[in-house]
Design a protein around this motif. Structure first.
Motif, PDB file in Angstrom:
ATOM      1  N   ARG A  16      28.659  84.707 -16.595  1.00  8.84           N
ATOM      2  CA  ARG A  16      29.959  85.329 -16.850  1.00  8.84           C
ATOM      3  C   ARG A  16      31.085  84.668 -16.055  1.00  8.84           C
ATOM      4  NH1 ARG A  16      27.724  89.172 -13.263  1.00  8.84           N
ATOM      5  NH2 ARG A  16      29.113  89.877 -11.589  1.00  8.84           N
ATOM      6  N   PHE A  17      30.740  83.984 -14.973  1.00  6.05           N
ATOM      7  CA  PHE A  17      31.723  83.242 -14.192  1.00  6.05           C
ATOM      8  C   PHE A  17      31.723  81.759 -14.546  1.00  6.05           C
ATOM      9  CE2 PHE A  17      31.228  86.612 -10.692  1.00  6.05           C
ATOM     10  CZ  PHE A  17      32.306  87.333 -11.168  1.00  6.05           C
ATOM     11  N   GLY A  18      30.864  81.364 -15.487  1.00  7.20           N
ATOM     12  CA  GLY A  18      30.786  79.951 -15.871  1.00  7.20           C
ATOM     13  C   GLY A  18      30.363  79.055 -14.728  1.00  7.20           C
ATOM     14  N   GLN A  19      29.444  79.546 -13.879  1.00 11.09           N
ATOM     15  CA  GLN A  19      29.097  78.816 -12.662  1.00 11.09           C
ATOM     16  C   GLN A  19      28.092  77.694 -12.908  1.00 11.09           C
ATOM     17  OE1 GLN A  19      27.747  82.021 -10.161  1.00 11.09           O
ATOM     18  NE2 GLN A  19      29.794  82.402  -9.311  1.00 11.09           N
ATOM     19  N   ASN A  20      28.449  76.509 -12.459  1.00 10.50           N
ATOM     20  CA  ASN A  20      27.552  75.358 -12.374  1.00 10.50           C
ATOM     21  C   ASN A  20      27.857  74.698 -11.039  1.00 10.50           C
ATOM     22  OD1 ASN A  20      28.374  75.475 -15.543  1.00 10.50           O
ATOM     23  ND2 ASN A  20      26.226  74.902 -15.310  1.00 10.50           N
ATOM     24  N   PHE A  21      26.942  74.805 -10.102  1.00 13.95           N
ATOM     25  CA  PHE A  21      27.221  74.364  -8.738  1.00 13.95           C
ATOM     26  C   PHE A  21      26.966  72.868  -8.568  1.00 13.95           C
ATOM     27  CE2 PHE A  21      25.957  78.900  -8.117  1.00 13.95           C
ATOM     28  CZ  PHE A  21      27.221  79.355  -7.796  1.00 13.95           C
ATOM     29  N   LEU A  22      27.946  72.169  -8.046  1.00 11.06           N
ATOM     30  CA  LEU A  22      27.846  70.739  -7.796  1.00 11.06           C
ATOM     31  C   LEU A  22      26.828  70.503  -6.685  1.00 11.06           C
ATOM     32  CD1 LEU A  22      29.102  68.001  -8.558  1.00 11.06           C
ATOM     33  CD2 LEU A  22      30.792  68.391  -6.759  1.00 11.06           C
ATOM     34  N   SER A  23      25.895  69.563  -6.924  1.00 12.05           N
ATOM     35  CA  SER A  23      24.827  69.360  -5.948  1.00 12.05           C
ATOM     36  C   SER A  23      24.505  67.897  -5.661  1.00 12.05           C
ATOM     37  CB  SER A  23      23.541  70.055  -6.439  1.00 12.05           C
ATOM     38  OG  SER A  23      23.138  69.546  -7.694  1.00 12.05           O
ATOM     39  N   ASP A  24      25.202  66.963  -6.295  1.00  8.34           N
ATOM     40  CA  ASP A  24      24.926  65.536  -6.108  1.00  8.34           C
ATOM     41  C   ASP A  24      25.793  64.981  -4.978  1.00  8.34           C
ATOM     42  OD1 ASP A  24      24.929  62.699  -6.305  1.00  8.34           O
ATOM     43  OD2 ASP A  24      24.331  62.823  -8.405  1.00  8.34           O
ATOM     44  N   PRO A  25      25.179  64.568  -3.861  1.00  9.10           N
ATOM     45  CA  PRO A  25      25.955  64.083  -2.712  1.00  9.10           C
ATOM     46  C   PRO A  25      26.872  62.909  -3.028  1.00  9.10           C
ATOM     47  CG  PRO A  25      23.680  64.474  -2.077  1.00  9.10           C
ATOM     48  CD  PRO A  25      23.723  64.589  -3.578  1.00  9.10           C
ATOM     49  N   SER A  26      26.431  61.997  -3.887  1.00 11.28           N
ATOM     50  CA  SER A  26      27.261  60.822  -4.192  1.00 11.28           C
ATOM     51  C   SER A  26      28.508  61.231  -4.968  1.00 11.28           C
ATOM     52  CB  SER A  26      26.450  59.789  -4.980  1.00 11.28           C
ATOM     53  OG  SER A  26      26.070  60.297  -6.254  1.00 11.28           O
ATOM     54  N   ILE A  27      28.375  62.187  -5.876  1.00 12.90           N
ATOM     55  CA  ILE A  27      29.529  62.682  -6.622  1.00 12.90           C
ATOM     56  C   ILE A  27      30.478  63.417  -5.693  1.00 12.90           C
ATOM     57  CG2 ILE A  27      30.295  64.252  -8.441  1.00 12.90           C
ATOM     58  CD1 ILE A  27      29.004  61.752  -9.543  1.00 12.90           C
ATOM     59  N   ILE A  28      29.911  64.224  -4.811  1.00 16.65           N
ATOM     60  CA  ILE A  28      30.731  64.947  -3.828  1.00 16.65           C
ATOM     61  C   ILE A  28      31.538  63.961  -2.992  1.00 16.65           C
ATOM     62  CG2 ILE A  28      30.644  66.393  -1.748  1.00 16.65           C
ATOM     63  CD1 ILE A  28      28.149  67.745  -3.021  1.00 16.65           C
ATOM     64  N   ASN A  29      30.878  62.889  -2.524  1.00 18.45           N
ATOM     65  CA  ASN A  29      31.574  61.875  -1.717  1.00 18.45           C
ATOM     66  C   ASN A  29      32.683  61.194  -2.514  1.00 18.45           C
ATOM     67  OD1 ASN A  29      29.966  62.391   0.501  1.00 18.45           O
ATOM     68  ND2 ASN A  29      28.492  60.777   0.031  1.00 18.45           N
ATOM     69  N   ASN A  30      32.423  60.928  -3.795  1.00 16.70           N
ATOM     70  CA  ASN A  30      33.440  60.285  -4.637  1.00 16.70           C
ATOM     71  C   ASN A  30      34.652  61.193  -4.837  1.00 16.70           C
ATOM     72  OD1 ASN A  30      31.912  57.979  -4.957  1.00 16.70           O
ATOM     73  ND2 ASN A  30      31.080  58.568  -6.952  1.00 16.70           N
ATOM     74  N   ILE A  31      34.395  62.480  -4.977  1.00 20.18           N
ATOM     75  CA  ILE A  31      35.502  63.428  -5.150  1.00 20.18           C
ATOM     76  C   ILE A  31      36.348  63.490  -3.884  1.00 20.18           C
ATOM     77  CG2 ILE A  31      36.108  65.857  -5.512  1.00 20.18           C
ATOM     78  CD1 ILE A  31      33.572  66.093  -7.234  1.00 20.18           C
ATOM     79  N   ILE A  32      35.702  63.605  -2.741  1.00 17.57           N
ATOM     80  CA  ILE A  32      36.429  63.666  -1.467  1.00 17.57           C
ATOM     81  C   ILE A  32      37.215  62.370  -1.242  1.00 17.57           C
ATOM     82  CG2 ILE A  32      36.192  63.820   1.036  1.00 17.57           C
ATOM     83  CD1 ILE A  32      35.736  66.468  -0.411  1.00 17.57           C
ATOM     84  N   ALA A  33      36.624  61.236  -1.607  1.00 16.65           N
ATOM     85  CA  ALA A  33      37.324  59.948  -1.465  1.00 16.65           C
ATOM     86  C   ALA A  33      38.541  59.885  -2.378  1.00 16.65           C
ATOM     87  CB  ALA A  33      36.365  58.800  -1.775  1.00 16.65           C
ATOM     88  N   SER A  34      38.459  60.525  -3.536  1.00  9.92           N
ATOM     89  CA  SER A  34      39.601  60.549  -4.463  1.00  9.92           C
ATOM     90  C   SER A  34      40.715  61.445  -3.936  1.00  9.92           C
ATOM     91  CB  SER A  34      39.143  61.045  -5.844  1.00  9.92           C
ATOM     92  OG  SER A  34      38.192  60.182  -6.411  1.00  9.92           O
ATOM     93  N   ILE A  35      40.331  62.552  -3.309  1.00 12.45           N
ATOM     94  CA  ILE A  35      41.323  63.495  -2.781  1.00 12.45           C
ATOM     95  C   ILE A  35      41.975  62.955  -1.510  1.00 12.45           C
ATOM     96  CG2 ILE A  35      41.659  65.832  -1.844  1.00 12.45           C
ATOM     97  CD1 ILE A  35      39.222  66.678  -3.564  1.00 12.45           C
ATOM     98  N   ARG A  36      41.165  62.344  -0.651  1.00 11.50           N
ATOM     99  CA  ARG A  36      41.640  61.805   0.634  1.00 11.50           C
ATOM    100  C   ARG A  36      42.396  62.859   1.448  1.00 11.50           C
ATOM    101  NH1 ARG A  36      42.992  57.754  -2.959  1.00 11.50           N
ATOM    102  NH2 ARG A  36      45.202  58.272  -2.831  1.00 11.50           N
ATOM    103  N   PRO A  37      41.729  63.951   1.791  1.00  5.26           N
ATOM    104  CA  PRO A  37      42.399  65.000   2.583  1.00  5.26           C
ATOM    105  C   PRO A  37      42.720  64.513   3.983  1.00  5.26           C
ATOM    106  CG  PRO A  37      40.046  65.432   2.458  1.00  5.26           C
ATOM    107  CD  PRO A  37      40.310  64.270   1.547  1.00  5.26           C
ATOM    108  N   LYS A  38      43.850  64.974   4.520  1.00  7.13           N
ATOM    109  CA  LYS A  38      44.285  64.561   5.852  1.00  7.13           C
ATOM    110  C   LYS A  38      44.591  65.785   6.716  1.00  7.13           C
ATOM    111  CE  LYS A  38      46.173  60.032   4.539  1.00  7.13           C
ATOM    112  NZ  LYS A  38      45.632  60.036   3.185  1.00  7.13           N
ATOM    113  N   THR A  39      44.559  65.570   8.018  1.00  8.36           N
ATOM    114  CA  THR A  39      44.680  66.651   8.988  1.00  8.36           C
ATOM    115  C   THR A  39      45.946  67.478   8.817  1.00  8.36           C
ATOM    116  OG1 THR A  39      43.443  65.338  10.603  1.00  8.36           O
ATOM    117  CG2 THR A  39      44.736  67.184  11.463  1.00  8.36           C
ATOM    118  N   ASP A  40      47.047  66.826   8.503  1.00 12.90           N
ATOM    119  CA  ASP A  40      48.331  67.536   8.469  1.00 12.90           C
ATOM    120  C   ASP A  40      48.645  68.152   7.104  1.00 12.90           C
ATOM    121  OD1 ASP A  40      48.654  65.172   7.124  1.00 12.90           O
ATOM    122  OD2 ASP A  40      50.613  64.690   8.007  1.00 12.90           O
ATOM    123  N   GLN A  41      47.634  68.291   6.245  1.00 19.66           N
ATOM    124  CA  GLN A  41      47.871  68.802   4.896  1.00 19.66           C
ATOM    125  C   GLN A  41      47.371  70.234   4.726  1.00 19.66           C
ATOM    126  OE1 GLN A  41      45.923  65.712   2.602  1.00 19.66           O
ATOM    127  NE2 GLN A  41      47.747  64.433   2.574  1.00 19.66           N
TER     128      GLN A  41
END
Length: 277
Positions: A16-41
């Motif tokens: 009912r929530f349409g949940q599919n949990f992301l579980s692949d570490p390489s995909i997770i790393n690629n997403i974080i690399a695309s976002i590039r979060p920084k301390t002051d954000q």
């Protein structure tokens, strides 16, 4: 830890929530690399689930607000991230959440989310209303939705969602995510998309609500020509006067042409001119 070894913390994905949990570490790393979060954000994560992205977002030092609707996921998120000073959990429905309420400093929001298909389109429309306070958005969406967001005129994917999203944002498809990256695996591919609100609108509408109405009316019957789909808004001659071919179908018009038409209707109404003459 391999994908198969990932713990589920006793929580089963809910349809009912349409949940599919992301579980692949390489995909997770690629997403974080695309976002590039920084301390002051200041980041906002919609639907953190079991926290696949949350930990890495917090490790950047950025301030992070997360919005989760599922009651059963709240203890998991509190257990793993509750002691982090830069973490704030909101138990709320993102479709009704006031994102402007999170803006309490000079930093605009950066929004991240693995969005369920059943709410992705209305949620994007909701977020577009907050664009003036958003730097960018990175979403995991069903691949078909991403194709619609990034579509060009003259394609079947081009529609109301395309026009209104591109009115507010530059759209960039980043990469495709296969079903095996999730638990449980969905039946379709997903993709990561980046939406960056325009600092200056390329084609400003005099009345955005009127533009939305024109676009929505046109695509209600996308197989018909504009002379038929827009006949309750203006005449065929009025369409021609704006340099638009009334025999075109809704998908043939560009964002610019939709804005031209909506602005012309606005001006005609303002000056009490007959748009049906």
């Amino acid at each position: 830890m391999s994908k198969s070894d990932k713990p589920n913390y006793g929580h089963q994905a809910k349809k009912r929530f349409g949940q599919n949990f992301l579980s692949d570490p390489s995909i997770i790393n690629n997403i974080i690399a695309s976002i590039r979060p920084k301390t002051d954000q200041h980041l906002v994560e919609i639907g953190p689930g079991q926290g696949a992205l949350t930990g890495s977002l917090l490790d950047s030092g950025a301030r992070l607000d997360v919005i989760e609707l599922d009651n059963d996921l709240l203890p998991i998120l509190k257990l793993h991230f509750g002691l982090k000073e830069n973490f704030t959990l909101h138990h709320a429905d993102a479709l009704r959440f006031d994102f402007n309420a999170l803006v309490d400093d000079e930093k605009d929001l950066r929004v991240v989310g693995n969005l369920p298909y059943n709410i992705s389109t209305p949620l994007i429309f909701h977020l577009l209303q907050h664009c003036h306070n958003i730097t960018d958005m990175h979403f995991m969406l069903q691949y078909e939705v991403v194709k619609r967001l990034a579509a060009s005129p003259d394609s079947k994917a081009f529609g109301r969602l395309t026009v209104m999203t591109q009115y507010y944002c530059d759209v960039e498809q980043l990469f495709i995510v296969p079903p095996g990256a999730f638990r449980p695996a969905p039946k379709v591919d997903s993709a990561i998309v980046r939406l960056v609100p325009h600092k200056q609108l390329p084609y400003p509408a005099h009345d955005v609500k009127l533009l939305e109405h024109v676009v929505g009316t046109a695509f209600q019957q996308r197989r018909k020509t504009l002379r038929n789909t827009l006949k309750k808004l203006c005449s065929e001659a009025f369409i021609v006067a704006q340099g638009i071919d009334p025999s075109d179908r809704p998908e043939n018009l560009s964002l610019k042409e939709y804005v031209i038409l909506a602005n012309a209707i606005f001006e005609a109404r303002k000056n009490d001119e007959d748009v049906f003459a």
